[in-house]
Design a protein around this motif. Structure first.
Motif, PDB file in Angstrom:
ATOM      1  N   PRO A 115       0.847  -1.195   0.000  1.00 51.00           N
ATOM      2  CA  PRO A 115       0.000   0.000   0.000  1.00 51.00           C
ATOM      3  C   PRO A 115       0.887   1.252   0.000  1.00 51.00           C
ATOM      4  N   GLY A 116       0.452   2.235  -0.767  1.00 49.49           N
ATOM      5  CA  GLY A 116       1.192   3.511  -0.780  1.00 49.49           C
ATOM      6  C   GLY A 116       2.399   3.511  -1.689  1.00 49.49           C
ATOM      7  N   CYS A 117       2.581   2.416  -2.469  1.00 49.39           N
ATOM      8  CA  CYS A 117       3.817   2.369  -3.268  1.00 49.39           C
ATOM      9  C   CYS A 117       3.843   3.435  -4.360  1.00 49.39           C
ATOM     10  N   ILE A 118       2.654   3.799  -4.885  1.00 46.49           N
ATOM     11  CA  ILE A 118       2.635   4.847  -5.922  1.00 46.49           C
ATOM     12  C   ILE A 118       3.084   6.183  -5.311  1.00 46.49           C
ATOM     13  N   ALA A 119       2.593   6.447  -4.078  1.00 44.72           N
ATOM     14  CA  ALA A 119       2.983   7.707  -3.414  1.00 44.72           C
ATOM     15  C   ALA A 119       4.492   7.724  -3.177  1.00 44.72           C
TER      16      ALA A 119
END
Ligand SMILES: N[C@@H](CCC(=O)N[C@@H](CS)C(=O)NCC(=O)O)C(=O)O
Length: 245
Positions: free
Chosen positions: A133-137
């Motif tokens: 989770p949050g890897c794009i950010a």
């Protein structure tokens, strides 16, 4: 102990270093670098605690080289094939500078395009981390980090103009000599890899996802310099590197 290359498989600077090492058949251990997240580790491995730390980085015994041209010069000294540099260092260095200027200008455009495109960000993240989770950010932070680390003055138009100037010089050299200096040398490698910023090469030697491929493209410049891209594709084909990793 084998030399150890730390590199980014799709980065033109790293491709130059790998190309030179492979030209001489030099065997080496390889570590794929992750921008931003990998930097503390890179600094630890190379002892580069101050200043800018970049890849490719080659560690050969106590020698640490953190510049693609320096790595190519070291490979050249090992010998074992027709020299890519030899006694032509003085003629090659200005072409290496041109190639650097082209890449520096292109990097800002490419990284900004990646930063705007979540799919391109996802493709730039190592596969095992893509489900986190949050890897794009985090990936977007990485792109912004690169934009800050390698910020240069000027507008996008100025960057395009700079790239065009060097591409025109390349076209003139090739028209006169067929290769940059009259026979294949590191100058051809430096300039051919820089054209990746106009359009990346196709084929299995070069793996890049579709969104990254879009980000790494400047269609107008590519259309203007199709002759150079055809030259680039031909030498990539004629002189395959041993590895794409
Ligand atoms: N002059 C150096 C420049 C290398 C360079 O700019 N490397 C960049 C490629 S984008 C890099 O390490 N980026 C990853 C990072 O800074 O974390 C060379 O020729 O090797």
């Amino acid at each position: 102990m084998k030399p150890h290359l730390i590199a980014l498989s799709y980065s033109p600077w790293s491709i130059r270093a790998k190309w030179a090492l492979d030209h001489y058949g030099i065997d080496y251990d390889y570590t794929q670098y992750t921008p931003m997240l990998g930097e503390p580790w890179l600094r630890m491995k190379t002892g580069r605690w101050r200043g800018t730390a970049t890849v490719p980085a080659l560690i050969a015994g106590s020698l640490v080289l953190m510049d693609s041209f320096a790595i190519a010069q070291w490979a050249d000294e090992q010998g074992g094939n027709t020299p890519l540099i030899g006694d032509r260092s003085a003629q090659i260095a200005p072409w290496n500078d041109r190639a650097e200027a082209m890449l520096a200008a292109g990097r800002v455009l490419v990284t900004a395009a990646v930063e705007r495109d979540p799919q391109a960000i996802l493709e730039s993240i190592p596969v095992p981390l893509r489900k986190l989770p949050g890897c794009i950010a985090i990936g977007r932070m990485g792109a912004r980090y690169i934009l800050r680390k390698y910020a240069i003055e000027g507008s996008a138009d100025l960057r395009i103009a700079e790239m065009r100037r060097h591409a025109v010089a390349l076209r003139e050299a090739l028209a006169a000599n067929g290769t940059v200096l009259g026979s294949f040398s590191y100058a051809d490698i430096a300039m051919a890899t820089s054209l990746q910023m106009l359009r990346p090469p196709e084929g299995k030697q070069f793996s890049l996802g579709p969104a990254s491929r879009r980000a790494w493209s400047l269609p107008e410049l590519a259309a203007e310099f199709e002759d150079l891209l055809a030259w680039r594709d031909e030498i990539y084909e004629q002189r395959p590197r041993r590895r794409d990793r």
